[in-house]
Scaffold this active site. Structure first.
Site, mmCIF file in Angstrom:
data_model
loop_
_atom_site.group_PDB
_atom_site.id
_atom_site.type_symbol
_atom_site.label_atom_id
_atom_site.label_comp_id
_atom_site.label_asym_id
_atom_site.label_seq_id
_atom_site.Cartn_x
_atom_site.Cartn_y
_atom_site.Cartn_z
ATOM 1 N N THR A 67 0.838 -1.196 0.000
ATOM 2 C CA THR A 67 0.000 0.000 0.000
ATOM 3 C C THR A 67 0.874 1.248 0.000
ATOM 4 O O THR A 67 2.102 1.161 -0.161
ATOM 5 C CB THR A 67 -1.029 -0.065 1.169
ATOM 6 O OG1 THR A 67 -1.908 1.043 1.067
ATOM 7 C CG2 THR A 67 -0.368 -0.047 2.536
ATOM 8 N N LYS A 71 3.838 1.358 -3.914
ATOM 9 C CA LYS A 71 3.399 0.537 -5.059
ATOM 10 C C LYS A 71 4.342 0.649 -6.263
ATOM 11 O O LYS A 71 4.549 -0.325 -6.984
ATOM 12 C CB LYS A 71 1.977 0.926 -5.464
ATOM 13 C CG LYS A 71 0.927 0.462 -4.454
ATOM 14 C CD LYS A 71 -0.478 0.771 -4.906
ATOM 15 C CE LYS A 71 -1.479 0.374 -3.834
ATOM 16 N NZ LYS A 71 -2.859 0.668 -4.195
ATOM 17 N N ASP A 108 -5.884 -3.696 -8.234
ATOM 18 C CA ASP A 108 -6.807 -2.579 -7.981
ATOM 19 C C ASP A 108 -7.850 -2.452 -9.105
ATOM 20 O O ASP A 108 -9.026 -2.188 -8.849
ATOM 21 C CB ASP A 108 -6.040 -1.254 -7.864
ATOM 22 C CG ASP A 108 -5.364 -1.091 -6.514
ATOM 23 O OD1 ASP A 108 -5.761 -1.795 -5.558
ATOM 24 O OD2 ASP A 108 -4.442 -0.264 -6.402
ATOM 25 N N ALA A 133 -4.524 11.354 -10.667
ATOM 26 C CA ALA A 133 -3.521 10.750 -11.555
ATOM 27 C C ALA A 133 -2.399 10.120 -10.746
ATOM 28 O O ALA A 133 -1.267 10.012 -11.208
ATOM 29 C CB ALA A 133 -2.972 11.807 -12.515
ATOM 30 N N GLY A 134 -2.693 9.715 -9.494
ATOM 31 C CA GLY A 134 -1.706 9.056 -8.639
ATOM 32 C C GLY A 134 -1.732 7.545 -8.845
ATOM 33 O O GLY A 134 -2.241 7.050 -9.862
HETATM 34 P P1 NDP Z 1 -1.413 9.273 -4.492
HETATM 35 O O1 NDP Z 1 -0.771 9.988 -3.372
HETATM 36 O O2 NDP Z 1 -0.575 8.480 -5.431
HETATM 37 O O3 NDP Z 1 -2.235 10.337 -5.416
HETATM 38 C C1 NDP Z 1 -3.049 11.308 -4.830
HETATM 39 C C2 NDP Z 1 -3.940 11.963 -5.889
HETATM 40 O O4 NDP Z 1 -4.881 12.795 -5.223
HETATM 41 C C3 NDP Z 1 -3.190 12.863 -6.871
HETATM 42 O O5 NDP Z 1 -3.825 12.789 -8.124
HETATM 43 C C4 NDP Z 1 -3.371 14.256 -6.236
HETATM 44 O O6 NDP Z 1 -3.288 15.316 -7.158
HETATM 45 C C5 NDP Z 1 -4.790 14.132 -5.745
HETATM 46 N N1 NDP Z 1 -5.159 15.048 -4.664
HETATM 47 C C6 NDP Z 1 -4.708 15.047 -3.388
HETATM 48 N N2 NDP Z 1 -5.335 16.011 -2.669
HETATM 49 C C7 NDP Z 1 -6.205 16.628 -3.517
HETATM 50 C C8 NDP Z 1 -7.138 17.691 -3.371
HETATM 51 N N3 NDP Z 1 -7.288 18.318 -2.202
HETATM 52 N N4 NDP Z 1 -7.867 18.065 -4.437
HETATM 53 C C9 NDP Z 1 -7.725 17.425 -5.620
HETATM 54 N N5 NDP Z 1 -6.846 16.413 -5.825
HETATM 55 C C10 NDP Z 1 -6.094 16.018 -4.784
HETATM 56 O O7 NDP Z 1 -2.547 8.379 -3.805
HETATM 57 P P2 NDP Z 1 -3.231 7.078 -4.447
HETATM 58 O O8 NDP Z 1 -3.516 7.370 -5.873
HETATM 59 O O9 NDP Z 1 -2.451 5.858 -4.112
HETATM 60 O O10 NDP Z 1 -4.594 6.976 -3.600
HETATM 61 C C11 NDP Z 1 -5.685 7.869 -3.842
HETATM 62 C C12 NDP Z 1 -6.844 7.479 -2.968
HETATM 63 O O11 NDP Z 1 -7.398 6.243 -3.386
HETATM 64 C C13 NDP Z 1 -6.444 7.295 -1.506
HETATM 65 O O12 NDP Z 1 -7.419 7.938 -0.725
HETATM 66 C C14 NDP Z 1 -6.471 5.806 -1.304
HETATM 67 O O13 NDP Z 1 -6.818 5.458 0.028
HETATM 68 C C15 NDP Z 1 -7.568 5.388 -2.266
HETATM 69 N N6 NDP Z 1 -7.421 3.985 -2.716
HETATM 70 C C16 NDP Z 1 -8.446 3.114 -2.454
HETATM 71 C C17 NDP Z 1 -8.370 1.810 -2.869
HETATM 72 C C18 NDP Z 1 -9.516 0.882 -2.585
HETATM 73 O O14 NDP Z 1 -9.349 -0.332 -2.755
HETATM 74 N N7 NDP Z 1 -10.664 1.378 -2.196
HETATM 75 C C19 NDP Z 1 -7.193 1.271 -3.571
HETATM 76 C C20 NDP Z 1 -6.181 2.274 -3.827
HETATM 77 C C21 NDP Z 1 -6.304 3.579 -3.390
HETATM 78 P P3 NDP Z 1 -1.860 16.023 -7.506
HETATM 79 O O15 NDP Z 1 -1.221 15.131 -8.519
HETATM 80 O O16 NDP Z 1 -2.237 17.347 -8.040
HETATM 81 O O17 NDP Z 1 -1.081 16.092 -6.205
#
Ligand code: NDP
Length: 284
Positions: A67, A71, A108, A133-134
């Site tokens: 997690t 990843k 996922d 886009a994370g």
């Molecule tokens: P990352 O840290 O890799 O990416 C975070 C993303 O969120 C980026 O696109 C970032 O944008 C954006 N972001 C953060 N804060 C804000 C905000 N205030 N407004 C708009 N955009 C924002 O995290 P992950 O991609 O790994 O995870 C994302 C979410 O998905 C988490 O909450 C995680 O718990 C959840 N998740 C759930 C799963 C499930 O099985 N239910 C599986 C995997 C993840 P920017 O690029 O501009 O910083």
């Protein structure tokens, strides 16, 4: 003399990891399928992921779920033996050893697709907006396209990352160039049949800053975050006209089930365990 077999050890590795529901979920799967195993939480130092993985498998560990924030590092560690899903995502959430070699997959995407199907919203022929886009967005974008959505737009707070993600996908699968688009949050457009929040914005108790008019009639708003109460994104979506909202607990249990299948060769019953986790969440 009694011979006791040592149960295989599994774990979720991350930092932080203490809030992970994976031990409960895998424990319930094991009980359901008659497997004997131990499933722990493994806190790895931010700069010590590779060492922690090596130690775990050297001590006979059976498999790891990966997690935040490891990843992408997991993908590099297992780069010699990646599933096509992991290759396309550039991220791994499931690790295991086979013939002394580390293997990696990303479940996922299949977890999200299973949950969308169960919710009555398979993506085929639907217009889908993906916010974020994370790592999470990377894991699901290709499976969504492969599932046959009509249009898919990925938008992100930092639009460059959305464009990079589109470029990455098209470098592997040029056939989606007229279906997949990218932009900023302001460029959400619409209306969309399925809107998926793959950002971590709900952690800050705020929804992403989206323009109005993004929900088509009958649309689903899906937040990958989950909790005992509807998330800020789900509340925003309901007030903006989404017909149905859902959190990501179903995806969490379904991606865990796909990992369980890889490790143990048996698919557990997701719905039974999802109900149990939902009850546990409600109890706090
Ligand atoms: P990352 O840290 O890799 O990416 C975070 C993303 O969120 C980026 O696109 C970032 O944008 C954006 N972001 C953060 N804060 C804000 C905000 N205030 N407004 C708009 N955009 C924002 O995290 P992950 O991609 O790994 O995870 C994302 C979410 O998905 C988490 O909450 C995680 O718990 C959840 N998740 C759930 C799963 C499930 O099985 N239910 C599986 C995997 C993840 P920017 O690029 O501009 O910083």
């Amino acid at each position: 003399m009694t011979i006791t077999s040592v149960p295989h050890r599994y774990a979720v590795i991350g930092n932080p990891v203490e809030h992970s529901r994976s031990p409960f979920i895998h424990g319930a799967f094991a009980q359901q399928t008659g497997k004997t195993l131990v499933y722990d939480r493994l806190l790895a130092p931010i700069d010590g992921f590779a060492q922690a993985v090596n130690d775990f498998f050297a001590q006979g560990g059976g498999g790891l779920n990966v997690t935040v924030p490891f990843k992408e590092q997991a993908c590099k560690l297992a780069q010699q033996h990646l599933s096509s899903r992991a290759q396309l995502a550039g991220a791994v959430n499931t690790l295991w050893m086979e013939h002394g070699q580390l293997h990696g997959c990303n479940t996922d995407g299949v977890g999200l697709l299973d949950d969308l199907r169960d919710l009555g919203f398979p993506p085929r022929d639907r217009n889908v907006l993906l916010i974020g886009a994370g790592g999470a967005a990377r894991g699901v974008i290709f499976p969504l396209l492969e599932a046959g959505c009509a249009q898919l737009r990925v938008i992100n707070r930092s639009p460059d990352r959305a464009h990079q993600l589109r470029d990455h996908v098209l470098s592997h699968a040029r056939q989606f160039r007229n279906i997949l688009h990218a932009g900023s949050l302001d460029e959400a457009g619409g209306p969309w049949d399925i809107v998926i929040n793959a950002t971590s914005s709900s952690l800050g108790d705020k929804p992403p800053a989206l323009p109005p008019g993004i929900y088509a009639s009958g649309a689903l708003a899906y937040d990958m975050m989950y909790g005992a109460q509807p998330t800020p994104f789900m509340r925003q979506a309901a007030s903006e006209g989404a017909a149905q909202t859902a959190d990501g607990l179903g995806m969490l249990v379904a991606q865990a089930a796909a990992s369980f299948l890889i490790w143990h060769g048996v698919m557990p019953d997701v719905q039974v365990v999802l109900n149990a986790v939902r009850r546990q969440l409600a109890q706090g």
